[in-house]
Design a protein around this motif. Structure first.
Motif, PDB file in Angstrom:
ATOM      1  N   GLU A  24      55.380  29.494 -68.872  1.00 48.12           N
ATOM      2  CA  GLU A  24      54.924  29.517 -70.257  1.00 48.12           C
ATOM      3  C   GLU A  24      55.640  30.575 -71.086  1.00 48.12           C
ATOM      4  OE1 GLU A  24      50.654  29.808 -70.113  1.00 48.12           O
ATOM      5  OE2 GLU A  24      50.475  27.808 -69.229  1.00 48.12           O
ATOM      6  N   ARG A  53      56.188  22.771 -61.176  1.00 44.27           N
ATOM      7  CA  ARG A  53      55.704  24.127 -61.418  1.00 44.27           C
ATOM      8  C   ARG A  53      55.812  24.396 -62.918  1.00 44.27           C
ATOM      9  NH1 ARG A  53      59.413  23.813 -57.420  1.00 44.27           N
ATOM     10  NH2 ARG A  53      61.042  24.079 -58.995  1.00 44.27           N
ATOM     11  N   PHE A  54      54.929  25.241 -63.439  1.00 43.03           N
ATOM     12  CA  PHE A  54      54.903  25.471 -64.885  1.00 43.03           C
ATOM     13  C   PHE A  54      55.248  26.907 -65.248  1.00 43.03           C
ATOM     14  CE2 PHE A  54      51.767  22.261 -63.630  1.00 43.03           C
ATOM     15  CZ  PHE A  54      52.329  21.151 -64.240  1.00 43.03           C
ATOM     16  N   LYS A  93      60.167  14.098 -66.609  1.00 44.90           N
ATOM     17  CA  LYS A  93      60.378  15.278 -65.765  1.00 44.90           C
ATOM     18  C   LYS A  93      60.834  14.931 -64.360  1.00 44.90           C
ATOM     19  CE  LYS A  93      60.810  19.367 -64.653  1.00 44.90           C
ATOM     20  NZ  LYS A  93      61.901  20.119 -65.300  1.00 44.90           N
ATOM     21  N   THR A 132      60.743  22.697 -62.294  1.00 45.28           N
ATOM     22  CA  THR A 132      60.097  23.670 -63.184  1.00 45.28           C
ATOM     23  C   THR A 132      60.011  23.077 -64.594  1.00 45.28           C
ATOM     24  OG1 THR A 132      60.948  25.487 -61.872  1.00 45.28           O
ATOM     25  CG2 THR A 132      60.220  26.015 -64.112  1.00 45.28           C
ATOM     26  N   LYS A 184      49.032  18.229 -66.744  1.00 43.22           N
ATOM     27  CA  LYS A 184      49.496  19.185 -65.745  1.00 43.22           C
ATOM     28  C   LYS A 184      49.118  18.738 -64.337  1.00 43.22           C
ATOM     29  CE  LYS A 184      49.525  23.732 -66.704  1.00 43.22           C
ATOM     30  NZ  LYS A 184      49.157  25.062 -67.279  1.00 43.22           N
ATOM     31  N   LEU A 198      45.975  18.347 -72.012  1.00 39.10           N
ATOM     32  CA  LEU A 198      46.951  19.164 -71.274  1.00 39.10           C
ATOM     33  C   LEU A 198      46.593  19.350 -69.793  1.00 39.10           C
ATOM     34  CD1 LEU A 198      49.564  20.738 -71.203  1.00 39.10           C
ATOM     35  CD2 LEU A 198      48.390  22.702 -72.231  1.00 39.10           C
ATOM     36  N   PRO A 199      45.331  19.676 -69.465  1.00 33.58           N
ATOM     37  CA  PRO A 199      45.000  19.824 -68.040  1.00 33.58           C
ATOM     38  C   PRO A 199      45.271  18.536 -67.246  1.00 33.58           C
ATOM     39  CG  PRO A 199      43.250  20.715 -69.425  1.00 33.58           C
ATOM     40  CD  PRO A 199      44.190  20.021 -70.345  1.00 33.58           C
ATOM     41  N   ILE A 253      55.911  24.936 -70.662  1.00 38.89           N
ATOM     42  CA  ILE A 253      54.779  24.335 -71.378  1.00 38.89           C
ATOM     43  C   ILE A 253      54.416  25.253 -72.534  1.00 38.89           C
ATOM     44  CG2 ILE A 253      52.334  23.696 -71.263  1.00 38.89           C
ATOM     45  CD1 ILE A 253      53.092  22.015 -69.186  1.00 38.89           C
ATOM     46  N   LEU A 303      51.501  16.085 -63.232  1.00 42.87           N
ATOM     47  CA  LEU A 303      52.815  16.660 -62.929  1.00 42.87           C
ATOM     48  C   LEU A 303      52.769  17.474 -61.632  1.00 42.87           C
ATOM     49  CD1 LEU A 303      53.625  17.725 -66.595  1.00 42.87           C
ATOM     50  CD2 LEU A 303      55.086  16.204 -65.240  1.00 42.87           C
ATOM     51  N   ALA A 304      51.701  18.254 -61.477  1.00 49.72           N
ATOM     52  CA  ALA A 304      51.570  19.093 -60.281  1.00 49.72           C
ATOM     53  C   ALA A 304      51.537  18.232 -59.019  1.00 49.72           C
ATOM     54  CB  ALA A 304      50.315  19.961 -60.387  1.00 49.72           C
TER      55      ALA A 304
END
Lengths: 401, 401
Positions: free
Chosen positions: B290, B287-288, B250, B301, B278, B274-275, B304, B281-282
């Protein structure tokens, strides 16, 4: 039979179905595909009576419309032709399967392990005229390479093609081969714009069909099959051996794309050799023209031009060739090498008949088309031309620096 | 400088000149082409002051028009970039030349001696935006492969491109590289219809440029460069190692086509892994979203989605991928094999960053484009993708039986 089918097929639905089928076909093993080919051959054999009946009805209608004898001949599956088509399907089952081949395997300095793998193209769109044998030929070549196919035959063979596709459907996975069973010409334009579903368009027909596809398609089109073919008789050619080659190139099958259209003769041979060559050709019914060099004759007409030498011959061919098949007859290695280097055609021949530009003669086993464009495949297209590749990379959770 | 050039170029004349030039370029030896490349590098170096002056003028005008900083950055050849471009030309001179390679040599039962020979395509048409480095890149790749090129850069770099082409012309054979030096957009449509002169169209730009070429070209178009790229984190993935791969995919260069657009996570990992992913990445500013899975983000961006498993991931990718780059992170050989077989993308990766889909990373030496269509070339296109082949046959005055 065509009365059972909707008169206006829903092309996007047909395209989506083909795409879905192609994903299943891509996963078949070679053995599975060969078994399906044999089942396909049997299904066509089993339904021969209905197919021949449909073909007879197409022929009757065509005859009533005043169709030429040559075209009627191309429409007909009678006199053992259907059996020959079935034999061709069984022959395709014996060919090597290009799909699955792994090549260019390497380990990159980054640690990336990489190879290319040959895979089916996906969905083929085939637009053709007259010859209903194409329906079965293309179905078998598509199946062998794990592709789905959408077929659009001519309205003059709609009954025959429908009967063939109905028969083949008994053997094939669902939607593997679909026929656009409507004479509506607008459907061709619609098919040519379905790039979200169709990966390659193969037109099988005359120049106007190829031009139409080129102008209207958003899908890659294989342009080909139009041959304005040349032989140049160089001063040094073995003149005795040259005449049978010229006669063979022109007269073996004058109606096919690799037959000779223009004979170029070195001026030193204009008074001696040329009259002999013309006499041998005239004996076979060949007529000569000296003022038209851009026509694919497809008949016993032959353009004749005396040229000053190799340079002049090359300039003429560059200006008039359809880049299909061009050859030189010469004893000079230097001139042969220059001809090979400077003539930009799919097949460039030295001391042989133009008739050799053919998938069978080239040992390809099958011929999808003869491409005269330069991308993807050039000249006779075998099974491999119905495939592409993917790059497969792997590593131990590799990140790029 | 552009004032010296006609405001409405005669495209057919330009096409014919390119075709004529391509015939000469096709006959050059590798040594001759490499010498020309070095001369080209020197010419650009020698004219750097004028080129940089023209580039500064383009930048000034662009700035006055309120061009974004990102686009201004892409326009600029300042700060050593022109020198880097010149370095790239010298690097192309060191690459192997694919032209002239002879392959599939065989003697057929008929007596026909046959081989395929790799030859240049002929004339390349390149339509691009912003980056003036493409002008020199394409010129050097075309020259190395014996092709002529017709370039159509964006109006925002017309001064820079004109200065580059004028400089390169001092080193190159006449008409080897020609620039359509007019901002008139109708010229693009005209170029796209010149199939009698141009053999391949390479668009370098966004989706709308590719769509325009696909809709309007009668010349084969290389569609590519648009990447809606996926990684699927399978239940069995090494979760510790997975995070750096995702972050790399990313964040390495979010604006390029092989960067990650959608992360698919096995539902068994939704609460645990996943958390953490994230959070990592954060930390890098990601930014995510869905609810949007068809966008090439080209930014920080990231889409997910939690999926039920491999089947679900495959279905999602088949529906949303642009067939550029898709990968799986897994310890399961079975799942890796299924992913490779069922995902129909140019590059399919196991346990590595999507960022590896790149000509340099794949060891191709040069990258013309990354193709997402299936004909001719798929994925990163190296020098070989700028070539085709001819069939060369010979015999002892052979006739076909």
């Amino acid at each position: 039979m065509s009365a059972d089918l909707p008169s206006r097929p829903n092309l996007p639905a047909l395209g989506a179905a083909a795409k879905a089928a192609s994903r299943q076909l891509a996963l078949l093993t070679t053995d599975q595909k060969n078994a399906l080919l044999l089942a396909l051959a049997e299904a066509v054999e089993r339904h021969s009576p209905e197919i021949l009946q449909a073909n007879a009805a197409d022929l009757t209608e065509a005859r009533e419309r005043g169709t030429t004898a040559a075209l009627l001949d191309r429409l007909s599956l009678a006199d053992g032709r259907l059996a020959a088509v079935v034999g061709d399907v069984r022959a395709v089952a014996t060919l090597p399967d290009p799909v699955g081949e792994v090549f260019n395997q390497k380990l990159l300095p980054s640690g990336l392990s990489l190879y290319q793998k040959r895979v089916p193209l996906g969905v083929l769109g085939v637009i053709y005229e007259a010859r209903p044998n194409v329906t079965v030929d293309i179905a078998s070549l598509a199946l062998k390479t794990g592709n789905a196919a959408i077929l659009r035959g001519g309205s003059e063979t709609l009954r025959t093609n429908t009967a063939l596709v109905v028969a083949m459907a008994e053997a094939l996975p669902e939607n593997a081969v679909q026929l656009i069973a409507s004479p509506d010409r607008a459907l061709v334009s619609e098919l040519l714009q379905m790039h979200q579903y169709v990966d390659m368009i193969i037109p099988r027909g005359g120049a106007s069909l190829h031009d139409f596809c080129r102008q209207n398609s958003t899908i890659p089109v294989i342009i080909g099959g139009i041959g304005v073919c040349h032989l140049f008789v160089d001063e040094s050619a073995d003149l005795e051996k040259a005449i049978p080659v010229i006669v063979n190139a022109k007269c073996r099958r004058p109606s096919v794309c690799n037959s000779l259209d223009t004979l170029l003769v070195h001026e030193a041979l204009a008074e001696t050799f040329l009259p002999k060559a013309k006499a041998a050709l005239a004996e076979r019914g060949v007529r000569f023209v000296e003022d038209e060099f851009d026509t694919e004759w497809m008949s016993l007409t032959l353009g004749i031009k005396v040229v000053a030498g190799l340079d002049d011959a090359i300039v003429h061919i560059q200006a008039h060739s359809s880049q299909h098949t061009d050859g030189i007859l010469t004893q000079s290695d230097t001139n042969a090498a220059r001809f090979i280097a400077e003539i930009d055609s799919a097949a460039v021949f030295v001391n042989c008949s133009t008739g050799f530009n053919d998938g069978g003669q080239f040992g390809l086993g099958a011929e999808v088309a003869i491409s005269t464009q330069k991308l993807h495949a050039r000249g006779p297209m075998g099974l491999e031309a119905l495939t592409t590749y993917k790059w497969v990379g792997s590593g131990d959770y590799l990140v790029r620096g």
